[in-house]
Design an enzyme around this catalytic site. Structure first.
Site, short mmCIF file in Angstrom:
data_model
loop_
_atom_site.label_atom_id
_atom_site.label_comp_id
_atom_site.label_asym_id
_atom_site.label_seq_id
_atom_site.Cartn_x
_atom_site.Cartn_y
_atom_site.Cartn_z
N PHE A 76 0.86 -1.18 0.00
CA PHE A 76 0.00 0.00 0.00
C PHE A 76 0.90 1.23 0.00
O PHE A 76 0.99 1.96 0.97
CB PHE A 76 -0.89 -0.01 1.26
CG PHE A 76 -1.79 -1.22 1.29
CD1 PHE A 76 -2.93 -1.26 0.50
CD2 PHE A 76 -1.48 -2.32 2.08
CE1 PHE A 76 -3.76 -2.39 0.51
CE2 PHE A 76 -2.31 -3.44 2.08
CZ PHE A 76 -3.44 -3.48 1.30
N PHE A 78 3.36 4.15 -2.71
CA PHE A 78 3.86 4.61 -4.01
C PHE A 78 5.38 4.59 -3.92
O PHE A 78 5.96 4.97 -2.91
CB PHE A 78 3.39 6.04 -4.30
CG PHE A 78 1.92 6.17 -4.50
CD1 PHE A 78 1.32 5.73 -5.68
CD2 PHE A 78 1.11 6.73 -3.51
CE1 PHE A 78 -0.05 5.86 -5.87
CE2 PHE A 78 -0.26 6.86 -3.70
CZ PHE A 78 -0.84 6.42 -4.88
#
Ligand code: CUA
Length: 169
Positions: A76, A78
């Site tokens: 979860f 970036f």
């Protein structure tokens, strides 16, 4: 079979409305090429990390001065989680997913795209003001969805890299 006149009018009206909708979809798809914000570039989600296009995610300034941000979305997070971009220059974001469908939204802007595994989402955005922008995942992707976020830090105008195309606000 006897169909009342008004009933017949409404039936034909319903058929006509559906025909108009289908025509509108056909025209926008085939005549105007309206598509999701992507240029239909594909990638194998299993080998994103080895793919030369995503092997070094982050900010790249191309020889012509254009700014590219490559980012990988995964449950979860970036990768990278934080990028610095210049104010007033077009920044092209290229994002893909290693696993499930994620979202990429830069809060407070209209920079927003789905990140679908197997595809590279691309869009270009010019930040008009320096400052910190929150990046959120806006597609439910699992139990940690609400923690999936990143940051775009828009740096104030400094000495522009050689050859960088300036943009007048
Ligand atoms: Cu990734 Cu929600």
């Amino acid at each position: 079979m006897n169909i009342d006149l008004y009933e017949r009018i409404w039936m034909w009206a319903a058929v006509a409305i559906v025909a108009v909708f289908l025509t509108a979809i056909g025209v926008s798809t085939f005549a105007y090429a309206v598509r999701p914000p992507s240029h239909m570039e594909t990638i194998d989600p299993a080998t994103v990390m080895q793919d030369p296009r995503f092997a070094t995610p982050g900010v790249t300034i191309l020889p012509d001065g254009s700014v590219h941000v490559t980012m990988i979305a995964m449950t979860f997070a970036f990768l990278p989680n934080e990028v610095h971009v210049p104010v007033g220059h077009p920044v092209t974001f290229r994002i893909t997913s290693m696993d499930v469908t994620h979202g990429f939204e830069i809060a407070g802007t209209n920079a927003n795209t789905m990140v679908v595994p197997g595809y590279i989402s691309q869009f270009t955005y010019t930040f008009r003001e320096p400052g910190e922008r929150l990046v959120v995942c806006n597609e439910y992707c699992g139990v940690g969805h609400h923690t999936m976020q990143g940051k775009v830090i828009v740096d104030p105008a400094g000495p522009a890299p050689a050859g960088t195309p300036a943009v007048t606000p």
